[in-house]
Design an enzyme around this catalytic site. Sequence first.
Site, short mmCIF file in Angstrom:
data_model
loop_
_atom_site.label_atom_id
_atom_site.label_comp_id
_atom_site.label_asym_id
_atom_site.label_seq_id
_atom_site.Cartn_x
_atom_site.Cartn_y
_atom_site.Cartn_z
N ILE A 169 -5.37 3.52 4.43
CA ILE A 169 -4.79 2.38 3.71
C ILE A 169 -3.43 2.01 4.28
O ILE A 169 -3.07 0.82 4.32
CB ILE A 169 -4.71 2.67 2.19
CG1 ILE A 169 -4.38 1.39 1.42
CG2 ILE A 169 -3.69 3.77 1.89
CD1 ILE A 169 -5.42 0.29 1.55
N ALA A 170 -2.67 2.98 4.77
CA ALA A 170 -1.38 2.67 5.40
C ALA A 170 -1.60 1.81 6.64
O ALA A 170 -0.84 0.86 6.90
CB ALA A 170 -0.64 3.95 5.76
N ARG A 186 3.33 13.75 6.72
CA ARG A 186 3.38 15.20 6.59
C ARG A 186 3.58 15.86 7.95
O ARG A 186 4.30 16.86 8.06
CB ARG A 186 2.08 15.70 5.94
CG ARG A 186 2.03 17.19 5.70
CD ARG A 186 0.78 17.57 4.93
NE ARG A 186 -0.43 17.02 5.53
CZ ARG A 186 -1.65 17.27 5.07
NH1 ARG A 186 -1.81 18.03 4.02
NH2 ARG A 186 -2.70 16.74 5.68
N LYS A 189 -2.32 2.46 -5.32
CA LYS A 189 -3.07 2.72 -6.54
C LYS A 189 -3.88 4.02 -6.42
O LYS A 189 -4.33 4.35 -5.31
CB LYS A 189 -3.98 1.54 -6.88
CG LYS A 189 -5.01 1.18 -5.80
CD LYS A 189 -6.28 1.99 -5.92
CE LYS A 189 -7.26 1.72 -4.82
NZ LYS A 189 -8.33 2.73 -4.76
N ASP A 241 -10.50 6.52 -6.53
CA ASP A 241 -10.63 5.71 -5.32
C ASP A 241 -11.33 4.39 -5.57
O ASP A 241 -10.90 3.35 -5.07
CB ASP A 241 -11.37 6.51 -4.25
CG ASP A 241 -10.44 7.35 -3.40
OD1 ASP A 241 -9.89 6.82 -2.43
OD2 ASP A 241 -10.24 8.52 -3.74
#
Length: 347
Positions: free
Chosen positions: A30-31, A52, A112, A191
Amino acid sequence: MSGVPMLTSTVPDSRDAPSLGWGVIGTGWIAERFVDALLAYTGQRVVAVAARRHERARAFAAERGVPTAHPDVSALLADPSVDVVYIATPHPSHAELAIAAIEAGKHVLIEKPLALDAAEAREVAARAREAGVYCAEALWTFFLPRFDVVRRLIDGGEIGDVRTVLAEYGEYLPDHHRAMDPALAGGSLLDLGTYPIALAARWTGRPVAVHAVGESNRFGVNAQTGALVQDEGGRMAVVHTSLIAGSGTAATILGTQGSIELPGPFYQPGSVLLRTREGRVRAAFDEARIGHAGLHFEVAAVARDIASGRTESAVRPLDDTITFLELMDAIRAEASVDFDAAKEPVR
């Protein structure tokens, strides 16, 4: 559609939004789509990224021309070039990272769902309001032109009093998908189910009756859930979500004077059909089917809000997010879905 009046949206051009410096936390699917849409359709700037693993952040930055790949989240939050932070990490870390951004004095847009449950969302909202920074859930669907049309039709009384919301979302997710991991709050509900449940929560009131059933798969996550909801005014919602197989992913909002049909996938850019009580199409709206490139509409809306001094979104205010997660919590309780394995935040 020949002979049918065409409706129009009032959503401004995304390139006209004031330009801000965005810092992105997370480098997953999604990024990637968020940043790609931002760069292609808006005048916003992605100035920094953190993940991370530093090597992931460096690769993400190199691929998309982001000037800075920070070694960790703390460094990104201390970066003065970052005006607003977009959090795109797995679900269990959303609330913790949102609070960290708020404490650093950054405006924040959280993918979300904003949090795992309503209690976490209330805490995030309280922290943001106390700090006076902008905070919103990145439920991009509600920022789309088609939903601008839906809101104006409903607010204008075109279908009378809303009585029923019908919405479903089925998508096949393979065994290697992160949604199969209980430690990441996996399953279909967060999701996929976020979309139909958020739609139900938006146009019905606080529920007084929730009936839900679910099925788990061999990974121990929720594979499908169906729910029937009724509010104190008698309004009803019927929602279903599944990661077993793809579905039409359509939605319909029924009122006393007609209905609004959202052909699937209803959560992406697409069409709107305004029907009479007898089912005749009396008006329609259509837009380019650009899929997740439509994320640019929420990007621009957030930039406009922040530039104008707002601390919440008129499209997706924090109280709406909390109400949605309260309904999600009630459905999960009825369907015996818990996120006990996701207690440790994942970054």
